[in-house]
Structures are given as structure tokens and as C-alpha cells.
Design a protein around this motif. Structure first.
Motif, PDB file in Angstrom:
ATOM      1  N   ARG A 152      45.800   9.975 -39.896  1.00 15.84           N
ATOM      2  CA  ARG A 152      44.550   9.232 -39.861  1.00 15.84           C
ATOM      3  C   ARG A 152      44.106   9.013 -38.418  1.00 15.84           C
ATOM      4  O   ARG A 152      43.104   9.498 -37.995  1.00 15.84           O
ATOM      5  N   GLY A 153      44.821   8.233 -37.628  1.00 16.84           N
ATOM      6  CA  GLY A 153      44.610   8.188 -36.184  1.00 16.84           C
ATOM      7  C   GLY A 153      43.320   7.552 -35.709  1.00 16.84           C
ATOM      8  O   GLY A 153      42.854   6.569 -36.257  1.00 16.84           O
ATOM      9  N   ILE A 154      42.715   8.152 -34.658  1.00 16.32           N
ATOM     10  CA  ILE A 154      41.585   7.577 -33.928  1.00 16.32           C
ATOM     11  C   ILE A 154      40.405   7.272 -34.848  1.00 16.32           C
ATOM     12  O   ILE A 154      39.872   8.155 -35.514  1.00 16.32           O
ATOM     13  N   GLY A 155      39.977   6.013 -34.863  1.00 19.98           N
ATOM     14  CA  GLY A 155      38.783   5.607 -35.615  1.00 19.98           C
ATOM     15  C   GLY A 155      38.762   6.125 -37.032  1.00 19.98           C
ATOM     16  O   GLY A 155      37.728   6.585 -37.521  1.00 19.98           O
ATOM     17  N   SER A 156      39.913   6.093 -37.732  1.00 21.22           N
ATOM     18  CA  SER A 156      40.005   6.698 -39.061  1.00 21.22           C
ATOM     19  C   SER A 156      39.102   6.028 -40.089  1.00 21.22           C
ATOM     20  O   SER A 156      38.731   6.640 -41.086  1.00 21.22           O
ATOM     21  N   GLU A 157      38.708   4.747 -39.847  1.00 25.21           N
ATOM     22  CA  GLU A 157      37.849   4.041 -40.806  1.00 25.21           C
ATOM     23  C   GLU A 157      36.430   4.635 -40.810  1.00 25.21           C
ATOM     24  O   GLU A 157      35.773   4.723 -41.840  1.00 25.21           O
ATOM     25  N   GLN A 158      35.950   5.034 -39.606  1.00 22.91           N
ATOM     26  CA  GLN A 158      34.584   5.566 -39.497  1.00 22.91           C
ATOM     27  C   GLN A 158      34.523   7.087 -39.625  1.00 22.91           C
ATOM     28  O   GLN A 158      33.470   7.651 -39.898  1.00 22.91           O
ATOM     29  N   ARG A 159      35.644   7.746 -39.395  1.00 17.21           N
ATOM     30  CA  ARG A 159      35.618   9.214 -39.391  1.00 17.21           C
ATOM     31  C   ARG A 159      35.275   9.764 -40.780  1.00 17.21           C
ATOM     32  O   ARG A 159      35.881   9.369 -41.772  1.00 17.21           O
ATOM     33  N   PRO A 160      34.306  10.669 -40.876  1.00 21.00           N
ATOM     34  CA  PRO A 160      33.952  11.231 -42.193  1.00 21.00           C
ATOM     35  C   PRO A 160      35.096  12.063 -42.768  1.00 21.00           C
ATOM     36  O   PRO A 160      35.838  12.701 -42.023  1.00 21.00           O
ATOM     37  N   ARG A 161      35.209  12.053 -44.071  1.00 18.86           N
ATOM     38  CA  ARG A 161      36.277  12.798 -44.742  1.00 18.86           C
ATOM     39  C   ARG A 161      35.823  14.211 -45.068  1.00 18.86           C
ATOM     40  O   ARG A 161      34.666  14.431 -45.436  1.00 18.86           O
ATOM     41  N   ARG A 162      36.751  15.141 -44.929  1.00 22.06           N
ATOM     42  CA  ARG A 162      36.444  16.538 -45.262  1.00 22.06           C
ATOM     43  C   ARG A 162      36.123  16.646 -46.751  1.00 22.06           C
ATOM     44  O   ARG A 162      36.800  16.037 -47.580  1.00 22.06           O
TER      45      ARG A 162
END
Length: 229
Positions: free
Chosen positions: A1-11
Motif C-alpha cells: 500500500r505505502g505512500i498515500g495509499s488512502e488517496q491513490r486510485p486502485r487499478r
């Protein structure tokens, strides 16, 4: 998950996994007696038999999701600081390295690479782990480690001897395995510092004879030159 995983869009899901996600609850309700493996096999079979026109619906949905994902990802990356962007790049690099490492391990398992030899302590642990006192595996390991440290040389000797035997087993198995890898054209899997047994004895002897003849010829020429002088 890592860096800014809450905002990162999912594939987005692939066409098949989209179909699986839709079909699984329906089949689970119809066949509650099926195991998860049986259920997935049945869904895979249904996907294989699905007409191309129906598969196209899932494929079009995937394409639309990928386009939306690309836009969202670009917007997400644009709001990162340079430090976060660099950390994200490093995170991806580590993730890919881990994936490559796992693939390499799986390949070696498939090719039947011999298991590495165990140390005397490893053998001691495997024989005494179940009977060891401790509320958790970590506590058991700590107790066994303390016991091993207190053991005398004579008490450790049987385990150390077994470890030596295991080293011999490993070396013998590795020689056979590496010879097999050479036959398969996989010299890249041979241990570094080891000569691959690709050269035939006759070829080696021929090269040695040529080198010897060349050396003798040079010596004869040198003697002749000296006598002329």
C-alpha cells in the motif's frame, strides 16, 4: 500500500475478474456445498464458454475503467511533493524486485533445486521445537536459543555431525543438479566460481597438447638463436 495509499486510485479489474466478481455470489448461493477452489474452477469454465459478444461487454467496461484510472493516477501524482514522488518510485522499485525474487524462487522449486544444508542449531530446533516451553513461537525460539548457548561441545556434537552430513548431501545433490542445468542450457543457475562441466576431457587434452607444443617450439627457437649468436 505505502505512500498515500488512502488517496491513490486502485487499478481496475481485468475483464475476467470483473466476470468472476459478478458471478461468484450467484454460484455460491446455488452451490453452497462447493469449496472456493471448486467454485473458481466452475467460474473459469463458464468464462471459457461465454460467447465473444458477452465477453466484449466486460472488455469495454475494463477499457473505460483504465481510461478513468489513468486520469485519476495522473491527478494523484501531480499533487505529490518531490520527496513523495521519489518515495513512490522507490516503493515501486522494491515491489518489483520482491516480485522478481518470488518468481525466481518458484522457478528453482519447479526445477528441483536441492534444499540448502541445515546448521546444527537448525537441526536442534526442528527436533525440540514442539516440546519446548513457551506461550508463542517466538518465546519457544528464545528458550531454545538460550538452551543451545548453555549446551557443552559434547552435547552439541551430534547435531553438528548431522549438519556436516547434510553439507555432504547438499554438495552431492548440487553437483548432479548443476550438471542437469548445463544440459538444459541454464548455466545462469550455476553457482558463481564454479566451472560448468561443458568442456569434454578430449577437448581439454587437445588444448593442453597444443599449448605444450607451442611452448616447446618457442624453447627450440630460442636455443637455435643462441647457438647462431
Amino acid at each position: 500500500r505505502g505512500i498515500g495509499s488512502e488517496q491513490r486510485p486502485r487499478r481496475p479489474l481485468s475483464a475476467y475478474f470483473r466476470f468472476l466478481k459478478e458471478t461468484r455470489p450467484v454460484l455460491r448461493e446455488k452451490h453452497p456445498e462447493m469449496s472456493s477452489v471448486e467454485l473458481v474452477k466452475k467460474i473459469a469454465g463458464a468464462w471459457k464458454e461465454l460467447p465473444a459478444t458477452q465477453k466484449q461487454v466486460y472488455e469495454e467496461a475494463r477499457k473505460m475503467d483504465w481510461q478513468r484510472y489513468g486520469e485519476q493516477l495522473a491527478a494523484y501524482k501531480a499533487q505529490l511533493t518531490p520527496a513523495q514522488a521519489e518515495a513512490l518510485k522507490e516503493e515501486r522499485k522494491n515491489r518489483l524486485a520482491k516480485r522478481r525474487s518470488l518468481r525466481a524462487k518458484r522457478e528453482l522449486n519447479v526445477l528441483g533445486k536441492p534444499k540448502r544444508p541445515r546448521s546444527g542449531f537448525n537441526i536442534f530446533v526442528s527436533e525440540n521445537f514442539q516440546e519446548s516451553e513457551g506461550a508463542s513461537p517466538v518465546a519457544k525460539m528464545k528458550r531454545l536459543f538460550d538452551t543451545w548457548r548453555r549446551m557443552s561441545s559434547s552435547q552439541k556434537q551430534p547435531y553438528l555431525q548431522l549438519a556436516e552430513d547434510d553439507k555432504i548431501r547438499y554438495e552431492n545433490e548440487m553437483k548432479s543438479w548443476e550438471a542437469k542445468m548445463v544440459e538444459l542450457g541454464r548455466e545462469d543457475l550455476i553457482r558463481s566460481g564454479r566451472q560448468s562441466p561443458t568442456k569434454k576431457p578430449a577437448e581439454t587434452a587437445k588444448k593442453a597438447g597444443t599449448a605444450k607444443g607451442s611452448s616447446q617450439g618457442k624453447k627450440a627457437k630460442s636455443k637455435l638463436k643462441k647457438s647462431e649468436e
